[in-house]
Design a protein around this motif. Structure first.
Motif: not given
Length: 375
Positions: A175-177, A345-351, A356-360
């Motif tokens: 997503a973002q990494a 890495a992290r998610d690109c959604v903001r809600y 929810m797993k939002v990053g690694k």
């Protein structure tokens, strides 16, 4: 270059998709020569790979015209025509097939189980003879894999093109990494130069991560068959298969993609697929870490998600990486790093929804067991 079209199983009357493969250099029969396979965007909404493939085509066209290609290089510039066409309310659904709900990068056939019994009578004391025999058997097993559905026929086609390759590169993104790689532990020695050329900040290693993703379906047969035959018949890890995570979904820019394509060409030159002077190997930017040490950043509550640390940064256990804000109560929940490691890495959604797993974060110590990949 030869362009080949592969028809997939028709999902409905009047409808049939096709996969296109581009074959550079000299086409070789399974087991009879060096072969490299590269595919882009198996997860069809991960577009950086398609742009890298665009620039790879330009370079391979020029190299072929100069007579500098050795062996065969197969490029699939768009590996998932099913997912490429899946949209719902303007949202691209390229990771899962809408009919079955299955991840396009899971559940590939176990070719070692199919080929093992077939090759045993043909193996002997000659290592390279055994490699050729196994490559032919893996190719035949891939072509014979069941394909009752369109999705199964896509998996069969991709494996038929790649099962006998010496190098398999599966171009994805997160997503973002930051740039990172996945490969099996037995592949790491041959993968290390690729990581250096690409500037990967981390390579995540596992031996059978679960659910049979595409890259492991190509590399697993070699260590599985070596284990099966033990001292009786020599075998080596004859397939380097790597998932290349080309940063994030929005990283679709010409300059970056052209550089990535150039670095892939550098690696193929090192491996002898392209003649000419081998580019100097850069100093590595990262290291290899166990996939079992890659820990998720999870939120226990729902709310507006904002990150306070960026991908590519080294973080410490307990350090705050993100906030989740309840828009009603105005409560702020801190999400803290589960381990010391690389926040890659992290998610690109903001809600975010609860759980929810939002990053690694990639740590150095294996902490997880069982299936190691996400959905």
């Amino acid at each position: 270059m030869q362009q080949r079209k592969h028809l997939l199983t028709s999902p409905a009357p009047g409808t049939q998709r096709e996969l296109v493969s581009l074959h550079y250099g000299q086409s070789v029969e399974p087991g009879q020569g060096p072969k490299c396979y590269i595919q882009a965007s198996l997860h069809a909404d991960e577009l950086p790979g398609m742009l890298v493939a665009h620039h790879l085509r330009k370079r391979l066209d020029a190299l072929e015209a100069e007579g500098r290609l050795r062996g065969e290089i197969v490029l699939v510039p768009m590996a998932n025509p099913i997912g490429l066409s899946q949209f719902l309310l303007h949202g691209h659904l390229g990771r899962f097939e809408s009919c079955s709900g299955e991840n396009f990068n899971r559940h590939y056939p176990d070719l070692a189980a199919i080929a093992g019994a077939v090759v045993e009578s043909e193996l002997g004391p000659d290592l390279e003879h055994n490699v050729r025999v196994v490559k032919r058997a893996l190719h035949a097993a891939a072509k014979a894999a069941p394909a009752d559905t369109e999705l199964q026929s896509l998996r069969r086609t991709l494996l038929s093109l790649s099962a006998d390759a010496d190098i398999v590169l599966d171009l994805h993104c997160d997503a973002q990494a930051t740039m990172h790689l996945y490969t099996e532990t037995p592949c790491w020695p041959e993968c290390e130069p690729l990581a250096a050329y690409l500037g990967a900040q981390v390579t995540l290693l596992a031996q059978d991560s679960g659910d049979q993703p595409f890259d492991e379906a190509c590399s697993q047969p070699w260590w599985k068959l070596a284990k099966r035959f033990g001292e009786r018949f020599p075998l080596r890890q004859a397939c380097l298969s790597v998932t290349v995570e080309l940063r994030g979904q929005a990283d679709v820019e010409h300059a970056q993609a052209e550089a990535d394509a150039r670095h892939l060409i550098d690696f193929l030159t090192l491996r002898g697929f392209i003649s000419g002077e081998v580019p100097p190997l850069p100093a590595p930017l990262g290291d290899a870490r166990p996939l079992a040490g890659c820990m998720p950043l999870k939120t226990p509550v729902a709310g507006v998600l904002t990150f306070v640390r960026h991908v590519g940064e080294m973080v410490s256990a307990g350090e705050v990486l993100a906030h989740v804000i309840d828009p009603i109560s105005n409560a702020v929940t801190e999400l803290k790093s589960p381990v010391d490691g690389l926040f890659f890495a992290r998610d690109c959604v903001r809600y975010a929804h609860a759980g929810m797993k939002v990053g690694k974060v990639a740590g150095t110590t294996a902490l997880r067991t069982g299936k190691l990949l996400g959905d």
